[in-house]
Design a protein around this motif. Sequence first.
Motif, mmCIF file in Angstrom:
data_model
loop_
_atom_site.group_PDB
_atom_site.id
_atom_site.type_symbol
_atom_site.label_atom_id
_atom_site.label_comp_id
_atom_site.label_asym_id
_atom_site.label_seq_id
_atom_site.Cartn_x
_atom_site.Cartn_y
_atom_site.Cartn_z
ATOM 1 N N VAL A 185 0.740 -1.241 0.136
ATOM 2 C CA VAL A 185 0.246 -0.292 -0.034
ATOM 3 C C VAL A 185 1.080 1.153 0.029
ATOM 4 O O VAL A 185 1.390 1.273 1.197
ATOM 5 C CB VAL A 185 -0.544 0.244 0.968
ATOM 6 C CG1 VAL A 185 -1.734 1.388 1.300
ATOM 7 C CG2 VAL A 185 -1.506 -1.745 0.996
ATOM 8 N N VAL A 197 -2.056 -1.343 -3.922
ATOM 9 C CA VAL A 197 -3.270 -0.211 -3.767
ATOM 10 C C VAL A 197 -2.276 0.502 -3.116
ATOM 11 O O VAL A 197 -1.458 1.423 -3.107
ATOM 12 C CB VAL A 197 -3.567 -0.298 -2.384
ATOM 13 C CG1 VAL A 197 -4.601 0.660 -1.860
ATOM 14 C CG2 VAL A 197 -4.220 -1.965 -2.303
ATOM 15 N N SER A 198 -2.729 1.554 -4.423
ATOM 16 C CA SER A 198 -2.380 3.352 -4.212
ATOM 17 C C SER A 198 -3.331 4.540 -3.832
ATOM 18 O O SER A 198 -4.507 3.621 -4.164
ATOM 19 C CB SER A 198 -1.828 3.836 -5.281
ATOM 20 O OG SER A 198 -3.101 3.776 -6.193
ATOM 21 N N ALA A 254 -9.091 5.254 -2.351
ATOM 22 C CA ALA A 254 -7.775 4.665 -3.142
ATOM 23 C C ALA A 254 -8.397 3.754 -3.698
ATOM 24 O O ALA A 254 -9.258 3.141 -4.258
ATOM 25 C CB ALA A 254 -7.705 3.387 -1.839
ATOM 26 N N VAL A 313 -6.777 -0.149 -6.011
ATOM 27 C CA VAL A 313 -6.262 -1.555 -6.058
ATOM 28 C C VAL A 313 -6.070 -1.609 -7.128
ATOM 29 O O VAL A 313 -6.575 -1.641 -8.609
ATOM 30 C CB VAL A 313 -7.304 -2.395 -5.421
ATOM 31 C CG1 VAL A 313 -6.605 -4.331 -6.028
ATOM 32 C CG2 VAL A 313 -8.193 -2.598 -4.148
ATOM 33 N N THR A 371 -5.751 7.179 4.933
ATOM 34 C CA THR A 371 -4.033 6.441 4.725
ATOM 35 C C THR A 371 -5.290 5.068 5.766
ATOM 36 O O THR A 371 -5.551 4.079 5.158
ATOM 37 C CB THR A 371 -3.486 7.122 6.125
ATOM 38 O OG1 THR A 371 -2.896 7.509 5.814
ATOM 39 C CG2 THR A 371 -2.881 5.521 6.478
ATOM 40 N N GLY A 407 -6.996 3.639 2.756
ATOM 41 C CA GLY A 407 -5.887 2.448 1.387
ATOM 42 C C GLY A 407 -5.685 1.244 2.155
ATOM 43 O O GLY A 407 -5.531 -0.087 1.692
ATOM 44 N N ALA A 416 -6.884 -2.054 1.034
ATOM 45 C CA ALA A 416 -6.044 -3.875 1.591
ATOM 46 C C ALA A 416 -6.952 -4.640 2.036
ATOM 47 O O ALA A 416 -6.622 -5.836 1.111
ATOM 48 C CB ALA A 416 -4.820 -3.933 1.605
ATOM 49 N N ILE A 427 -0.318 -6.501 5.332
ATOM 50 C CA ILE A 427 -0.047 -5.053 4.332
ATOM 51 C C ILE A 427 1.139 -4.600 4.774
ATOM 52 O O ILE A 427 1.662 -4.560 6.167
ATOM 53 C CB ILE A 427 -1.347 -4.477 4.709
ATOM 54 C CG1 ILE A 427 -2.620 -4.801 5.074
ATOM 55 C CG2 ILE A 427 -1.288 -2.696 4.390
ATOM 56 C CD1 ILE A 427 -3.948 -4.241 4.954
ATOM 57 N N LEU A 463 2.438 -1.244 4.690
ATOM 58 C CA LEU A 463 2.214 0.245 4.378
ATOM 59 C C LEU A 463 3.172 1.675 4.306
ATOM 60 O O LEU A 463 3.985 1.743 5.045
ATOM 61 C CB LEU A 463 0.287 0.623 5.397
ATOM 62 C CG LEU A 463 0.564 2.320 5.169
ATOM 63 C CD1 LEU A 463 0.309 2.428 4.374
ATOM 64 C CD2 LEU A 463 0.045 2.299 6.709
#
Length: 326
Positions: A94, A134-135, A140, A142, A168, A171, A175, A197, A199
């Motif tokens: 992420v 994921v950005s 957010a 995927v 955040t 995101g 995820a 995850i 991040l």
Amino acid sequence: MSLSGFSAPWWFLLFIVVAAVVAGYVLVQRARRKRTLRFANLALLDKVAPRAQGWPRHVPAALLIVALILLTVGLAGPTAEQKVPRNRATVMLVIDVSLSMEATDVKPTRIKAAQDAANSFARALTPGINLGLVSFAGTATVLVAPTTERQNVVTAIDGLKLAQSTATGEGIYAALQSIDGFSSMVGGADGPPPARIVLMSDGKQTVPEDLYAPRGAFTAAQEAKKQQVPISTISFGTNHGSVTIDGREVPVDVDDGSLQEVARLSGGDFYQAGSAEQLKQVYDDLGEQIGYELKEADASKPWFVLGTLCLIVAAGSSLFIGQRLP
């Protein structure tokens, strides 16, 4: 190595047999010496008896004993901790793509350094692990669902685009949703595969401002904890970064505190990276930690190999020294 490091320690009972062989060999040597000394005519004995070979004549027997010891240890099934590649695990990468990632306090820019390090992480991760991407900025996305095809992830990382705001929590939720969907498809008798995850962010959450809001980062971290998905957070950047937005200079300091709390709430780990080199090192450490696990594995082969070699040398030395097999 303790007895708990052996899968079949009862084979050590064979050491009783080995001890008996050693005792028998010593008794035979003493009896032979006594029979030899019964010869009254020492001059005749010197002519008919072979010359004493000294300690070398004991070499074959000693090697045979060593071989028996090594083979016994091998039969006892010694085990040792070994790094074993993980399979079935799911990792969601992420990445924060907010405008603060344009800052040049990390050369050439935060986003370019992040892309390079993330690409290295994706390529080096154990092939059996499913990796997704994921950005997030104000929302957010995927970009890549969990897959073992690394090129898809690498291509998506290279194509990351910056946007305003930092959500955040969104995101993390994206995820988690991706992990849940993938696990429902591949989960078998052993249950869903383990997931994590990773991040990476360089700034404080701005959407929503309350980290404990329903879609906030702390709430999302607590949900990750419920789903047994730890979050490894990476705080990337420095405290003297800035970007130009609408013609004015805006400071974009990293926010270690919130990312550290996200990691704690989820049961994960927190990392700091203030340069491209440090970020790559963090990703390398995570790749090693995620991609491999320590397991007790069979370590008997070296003992069997050494035991067999000792037997071969024992037979060869016996033929060379005494012209017979032991």
